[in-house]
Design a protein around this motif. Structure first.
Motif, PDB file in Angstrom:
ATOM      1  N   CYS A 181       1.518   5.964   4.392  1.00  0.00           N
ATOM      2  CA  CYS A 181       2.389   5.965   3.229  1.00  0.00           C
ATOM      3  C   CYS A 181       3.337   7.160   3.320  1.00  0.00           C
ATOM      4  O   CYS A 181       2.889   8.303   3.438  1.00  0.00           O
ATOM      5  CB  CYS A 181       1.557   6.035   1.952  1.00  0.00           C
ATOM      6  SG  CYS A 181       2.544   5.797   0.469  1.00  0.00           S
ATOM      7  N   PHE A 182       4.636   6.883   3.295  1.00  0.00           N
ATOM      8  CA  PHE A 182       5.677   7.898   3.410  1.00  0.00           C
ATOM      9  C   PHE A 182       6.353   8.136   2.065  1.00  0.00           C
ATOM     10  O   PHE A 182       6.449   7.230   1.239  1.00  0.00           O
ATOM     11  CB  PHE A 182       6.766   7.434   4.391  1.00  0.00           C
ATOM     12  CG  PHE A 182       6.309   7.307   5.804  1.00  0.00           C
ATOM     13  CD1 PHE A 182       6.317   8.397   6.657  1.00  0.00           C
ATOM     14  CD2 PHE A 182       5.883   6.076   6.304  1.00  0.00           C
ATOM     15  CE1 PHE A 182       5.915   8.279   7.974  1.00  0.00           C
ATOM     16  CE2 PHE A 182       5.479   5.947   7.613  1.00  0.00           C
ATOM     17  CZ  PHE A 182       5.488   7.058   8.447  1.00  0.00           C
ATOM     18  N   ASP A 183       6.867   9.343   1.884  1.00  0.00           N
ATOM     19  CA  ASP A 183       7.750   9.639   0.759  1.00  0.00           C
ATOM     20  C   ASP A 183       9.132   9.123   1.146  1.00  0.00           C
ATOM     21  O   ASP A 183       9.733   9.613   2.096  1.00  0.00           O
ATOM     22  CB  ASP A 183       7.791  11.134   0.491  1.00  0.00           C
ATOM     23  CG  ASP A 183       8.730  11.507  -0.648  1.00  0.00           C
ATOM     24  OD1 ASP A 183       9.415  10.619  -1.192  1.00  0.00           O
ATOM     25  OD2 ASP A 183       8.792  12.692  -0.981  1.00  0.00           O
ATOM     26  N   LEU A 184       9.616   8.143   0.420  1.00  0.00           N
ATOM     27  CA  LEU A 184      10.934   7.564   0.680  1.00  0.00           C
ATOM     28  C   LEU A 184      11.890   8.041  -0.410  1.00  0.00           C
ATOM     29  O   LEU A 184      12.290   7.292  -1.291  1.00  0.00           O
ATOM     30  CB  LEU A 184      10.862   6.031   0.728  1.00  0.00           C
ATOM     31  CG  LEU A 184      12.142   5.294   1.096  1.00  0.00           C
ATOM     32  CD1 LEU A 184      12.584   5.643   2.513  1.00  0.00           C
ATOM     33  CD2 LEU A 184      11.960   3.799   0.945  1.00  0.00           C
ATOM     34  N   PHE A 185      12.184   9.330  -0.385  1.00  0.00           N
ATOM     35  CA  PHE A 185      13.149   9.941  -1.295  1.00  0.00           C
ATOM     36  C   PHE A 185      12.811   9.668  -2.757  1.00  0.00           C
ATOM     37  O   PHE A 185      13.650   9.253  -3.538  1.00  0.00           O
ATOM     38  CB  PHE A 185      14.567   9.498  -0.946  1.00  0.00           C
ATOM     39  CG  PHE A 185      14.892   9.696   0.499  1.00  0.00           C
ATOM     40  CD1 PHE A 185      15.183  10.960   0.983  1.00  0.00           C
ATOM     41  CD2 PHE A 185      14.862   8.627   1.383  1.00  0.00           C
ATOM     42  CE1 PHE A 185      15.451  11.156   2.332  1.00  0.00           C
ATOM     43  CE2 PHE A 185      15.138   8.815   2.725  1.00  0.00           C
ATOM     44  CZ  PHE A 185      15.438  10.092   3.200  1.00  0.00           C
ATOM     45  N   GLY A 186      11.546   9.899  -3.118  1.00  0.00           N
ATOM     46  CA  GLY A 186      11.139   9.757  -4.508  1.00  0.00           C
ATOM     47  C   GLY A 186      10.382   8.489  -4.817  1.00  0.00           C
ATOM     48  O   GLY A 186       9.710   8.391  -5.833  1.00  0.00           O
ATOM     49  N   THR A 187      10.475   7.501  -3.972  1.00  0.00           N
ATOM     50  CA  THR A 187       9.629   6.314  -4.070  1.00  0.00           C
ATOM     51  C   THR A 187       8.708   6.370  -2.859  1.00  0.00           C
ATOM     52  O   THR A 187       8.653   7.386  -2.187  1.00  0.00           O
ATOM     53  CB  THR A 187      10.482   5.026  -4.129  1.00  0.00           C
ATOM     54  OG1 THR A 187       9.635   3.912  -4.389  1.00  0.00           O
ATOM     55  CG2 THR A 187      11.249   4.796  -2.865  1.00  0.00           C
ATOM     56  N   TYR A 188       7.979   5.324  -2.565  1.00  0.00           N
ATOM     57  CA  TYR A 188       7.156   5.380  -1.362  1.00  0.00           C
ATOM     58  C   TYR A 188       7.390   4.173  -0.472  1.00  0.00           C
ATOM     59  O   TYR A 188       7.786   3.108  -0.929  1.00  0.00           O
ATOM     60  CB  TYR A 188       5.662   5.524  -1.701  1.00  0.00           C
ATOM     61  CG  TYR A 188       5.019   4.346  -2.380  1.00  0.00           C
ATOM     62  CD1 TYR A 188       4.515   3.273  -1.647  1.00  0.00           C
ATOM     63  CD2 TYR A 188       4.900   4.303  -3.763  1.00  0.00           C
ATOM     64  CE1 TYR A 188       3.915   2.196  -2.276  1.00  0.00           C
ATOM     65  CE2 TYR A 188       4.299   3.228  -4.397  1.00  0.00           C
ATOM     66  CZ  TYR A 188       3.802   2.176  -3.652  1.00  0.00           C
ATOM     67  OH  TYR A 188       3.215   1.114  -4.278  1.00  0.00           O
ATOM     68  N   LEU A 189       7.166   4.397   0.803  1.00  0.00           N
ATOM     69  CA  LEU A 189       7.227   3.346   1.808  1.00  0.00           C
ATOM     70  C   LEU A 189       5.857   3.301   2.464  1.00  0.00           C
ATOM     71  O   LEU A 189       5.450   4.271   3.111  1.00  0.00           O
ATOM     72  CB  LEU A 189       8.299   3.635   2.854  1.00  0.00           C
ATOM     73  CG  LEU A 189       8.311   2.707   4.063  1.00  0.00           C
ATOM     74  CD1 LEU A 189       8.644   1.281   3.645  1.00  0.00           C
ATOM     75  CD2 LEU A 189       9.291   3.206   5.104  1.00  0.00           C
ATOM     76  N   MET A 190       5.141   2.202   2.264  1.00  0.00           N
ATOM     77  CA  MET A 190       3.832   2.046   2.878  1.00  0.00           C
ATOM     78  C   MET A 190       3.967   1.093   4.057  1.00  0.00           C
ATOM     79  O   MET A 190       4.440  -0.034   3.912  1.00  0.00           O
ATOM     80  CB  MET A 190       2.835   1.490   1.870  1.00  0.00           C
ATOM     81  CG  MET A 190       1.415   1.472   2.391  1.00  0.00           C
ATOM     82  SD  MET A 190       0.227   0.972   1.120  1.00  0.00           S
ATOM     83  CE  MET A 190       0.347   2.353  -0.015  1.00  0.00           C
ATOM     84  N   VAL A 191       3.589   1.571   5.229  1.00  0.00           N
ATOM     85  CA  VAL A 191       3.646   0.771   6.450  1.00  0.00           C
ATOM     86  C   VAL A 191       2.207   0.394   6.798  1.00  0.00           C
ATOM     87  O   VAL A 191       1.365   1.265   6.995  1.00  0.00           O
ATOM     88  CB  VAL A 191       4.308   1.569   7.598  1.00  0.00           C
ATOM     89  CG1 VAL A 191       4.339   0.739   8.872  1.00  0.00           C
ATOM     90  CG2 VAL A 191       5.709   2.005   7.195  1.00  0.00           C
ATOM     91  N   GLU A 192       1.955  -0.920   6.845  1.00  0.00           N
ATOM     92  CA  GLU A 192       0.601  -1.421   7.096  1.00  0.00           C
ATOM     93  C   GLU A 192       0.572  -2.310   8.320  1.00  0.00           C
ATOM     94  O   GLU A 192       1.530  -3.034   8.600  1.00  0.00           O
ATOM     95  CB  GLU A 192       0.095  -2.241   5.902  1.00  0.00           C
ATOM     96  CG  GLU A 192      -0.151  -1.450   4.657  1.00  0.00           C
ATOM     97  CD  GLU A 192      -0.887  -2.265   3.602  1.00  0.00           C
ATOM     98  OE1 GLU A 192      -1.757  -3.093   3.957  1.00  0.00           O
ATOM     99  OE2 GLU A 192      -0.570  -2.069   2.418  1.00  0.00           O
TER     100      GLU A 192
END
Length: 130
Positions: free
Chosen positions: A39-50
């Motif tokens: 799970c990455f911080d995507l500039f205030g939201t998150y990007l979860m790569v599964e």
């Protein structure tokens, strides 16, 4: 309804390559990870790569149409980011239009990402509201 957080989940086949891409190429901070997701911080939201491990999705029927989507990130200087990506070996489609500037590219799993200039985006909002 109270919303606490918004995020995007990408199910990928090339998990390790995507993790490297988002962390090292796009310089996103890892919030947490385990064996099957990051799970990455995507500039205030998150990007979860599964990891995509469901057989239904690993082998799709030949007539299956891809669901096209794009992760768009608005920035001040699209040209500078596009040049940096190109220097890092990313194939970038840089475009200047009357409605704004974009730089489109794919992650290792084929997900579309684009940087767009924030200034023209704000103009589009203001023009619509007036």
């Amino acid at each position: 309804m109270q919303t606490n957080r918004i995020g995007v989940i990408l199910y990928v086949k090339k998990y390790k390559e995507c993790i490297f891409f988002y962390e090292k190429t796009l310089k996103l901070e890892i919030l947490f990870q385990n064996d099957i997701l990051t799970c990455f911080d995507l500039f205030g939201t998150y990007l979860m790569v599964e990891i995509e491990d469901r057989s239904d999705y690993l082998v799709l029927a030949s007539g299956h149409l891809k669901n096209f989507s794009c992760i768009r990130i608005n920035v001040d200087r699209v040209d500078g980011i596009a040049n940096t990506l190109k220097k890092n070996g990313v194939d970038v489609d840089y475009q200047e239009h009357s409605w704004g500037t974009v730089a489109k590219f794919f992650d290792p799993d084929g997900n579309l990402i684009a940087f767009k200039d924030e200034e023209s985006f704000i103009h589009q909002i203001n023009d619509y509201k007036s």
